[in-house]
Scaffold this motif. Structure first.
Motif, short mmCIF file in Angstrom:
data_model
loop_
_atom_site.label_atom_id
_atom_site.label_comp_id
_atom_site.label_asym_id
_atom_site.label_seq_id
_atom_site.Cartn_x
_atom_site.Cartn_y
_atom_site.Cartn_z
N SER A 88 0.85 -1.19 0.00
CA SER A 88 0.00 0.00 0.00
C SER A 88 0.88 1.24 0.00
O SER A 88 2.00 1.24 0.51
CB SER A 88 -0.94 -0.01 1.21
N ASP A 89 0.35 2.30 -0.58
CA ASP A 89 1.08 3.56 -0.70
C ASP A 89 0.22 4.66 -0.10
O ASP A 89 -0.85 4.96 -0.61
CB ASP A 89 1.38 3.84 -2.17
N GLY A 90 0.67 5.21 0.99
CA GLY A 90 -0.10 6.24 1.66
C GLY A 90 -1.03 5.66 2.70
O GLY A 90 -0.97 4.47 3.02
N PRO A 91 -1.93 6.48 3.22
CA PRO A 91 -2.81 6.03 4.30
C PRO A 91 -3.74 4.90 3.84
O PRO A 91 -4.18 4.87 2.70
CB PRO A 91 -3.63 7.27 4.66
N VAL A 92 -4.03 3.98 4.76
CA VAL A 92 -5.02 2.94 4.52
C VAL A 92 -6.33 3.44 5.11
O VAL A 92 -6.41 3.71 6.31
CB VAL A 92 -4.59 1.60 5.15
N MET A 93 -7.32 3.58 4.27
CA MET A 93 -8.59 4.18 4.66
C MET A 93 -9.70 3.12 4.70
O MET A 93 -9.55 2.04 4.15
CB MET A 93 -8.99 5.27 3.66
N THR A 94 -10.78 3.47 5.36
CA THR A 94 -12.03 2.71 5.32
C THR A 94 -13.07 3.61 4.67
O THR A 94 -12.84 4.82 4.50
CB THR A 94 -12.50 2.33 6.74
N PRO A 95 -14.23 3.08 4.32
CA PRO A 95 -15.27 3.97 3.78
C PRO A 95 -15.67 5.07 4.76
O PRO A 95 -16.13 6.14 4.35
CB PRO A 95 -16.45 3.02 3.53
N GLU A 96 -15.45 4.83 6.05
CA GLU A 96 -15.80 5.83 7.06
C GLU A 96 -14.66 6.82 7.34
O GLU A 96 -14.85 7.79 8.05
CB GLU A 96 -16.18 5.14 8.38
N GLY A 97 -13.46 6.55 6.83
CA GLY A 97 -12.34 7.44 7.08
C GLY A 97 -11.09 6.67 7.45
O GLY A 97 -10.91 5.52 7.06
N PRO A 98 -10.18 7.29 8.23
CA PRO A 98 -8.92 6.65 8.58
C PRO A 98 -9.11 5.32 9.31
O PRO A 98 -10.10 5.12 10.00
CB PRO A 98 -8.24 7.68 9.50
N SER A 99 -8.12 4.45 9.15
CA SER A 99 -8.14 3.16 9.84
C SER A 99 -6.95 3.07 10.79
O SER A 99 -6.11 3.95 10.82
CB SER A 99 -8.07 2.01 8.83
N ASP A 100 -6.89 1.97 11.54
CA ASP A 100 -5.75 1.74 12.43
C ASP A 100 -4.68 0.90 11.72
O ASP A 100 -3.77 0.40 12.35
CB ASP A 100 -6.19 1.08 13.73
N ILE A 101 -4.81 0.78 10.41
CA ILE A 101 -3.85 0.02 9.60
C ILE A 101 -2.83 0.99 9.01
O ILE A 101 -3.20 1.99 8.38
CB ILE A 101 -4.57 -0.76 8.48
N HIS A 102 -1.56 0.68 9.19
CA HIS A 102 -0.49 1.51 8.65
C HIS A 102 -0.13 1.10 7.23
O HIS A 102 0.15 1.95 6.38
CB HIS A 102 0.74 1.43 9.55
N SER A 103 -0.11 -0.21 6.97
CA SER A 103 0.38 -0.71 5.69
C SER A 103 -0.20 -2.08 5.41
O SER A 103 -0.48 -2.85 6.34
CB SER A 103 1.91 -0.77 5.73
N ILE A 104 -0.36 -2.39 4.12
CA ILE A 104 -0.80 -3.72 3.68
C ILE A 104 0.13 -4.19 2.58
O ILE A 104 0.39 -3.45 1.62
CB ILE A 104 -2.25 -3.69 3.17
#
Length: 102
Positions: free
Chosen positions: A41-57
């Motif tokens: 992943s490149d940049g923030p990992v988001m959810t449909p609701e906004g930011p997530s607690d995931i840094h990278s995938i």
């Protein structure tokens, strides 16, 4: 095809995580036998609701689940898996599965 998806939660020091991943972990992972593709992943990992607690995938692709399983049991796969504990201070989860076109 088969994939290994590694989800990294937000680490205590994101800059140190990113540097270790780039300089140490990714080169280890690229040596895993049978690896066909390695995406991060490149940049923030988001959810449909906004930011997530995931840094990278990370998504690693292999020809089959048998190839993926063998790769993870190889010395290179074991080295990469062992390295996760040295930098993933927020924790990590790994899922392995076969894929098909839907």
């Amino acid at each position: 095809m088969a994939q290994l998806v590694v989800t990294y939660r937000t680490p205590t020091d994101p800059a140190a995580f990113d540097a270790h991943y780039r300089d140490v972990h990714a080169p280890l992972a690229r040596q895993i036998p049978g690896l066909r593709r390695f995406d991060l992943s490149d940049g923030p990992v988001m959810t449909p609701e906004g930011p997530s607690d995931i840094h990278s995938i990370a998504i690693l692709t292999f020809d089959s689940l048998a190839d993926l399983t063998a790769a993870m049991g190889s010395p290179e796969g074991q080295a990469a898996a062992a390295d996760v504990g040295t930098f993933a201070t927020g924790g990590a989860s790994m899922q392995m599965f076969e894929t098909r076109e839907a």
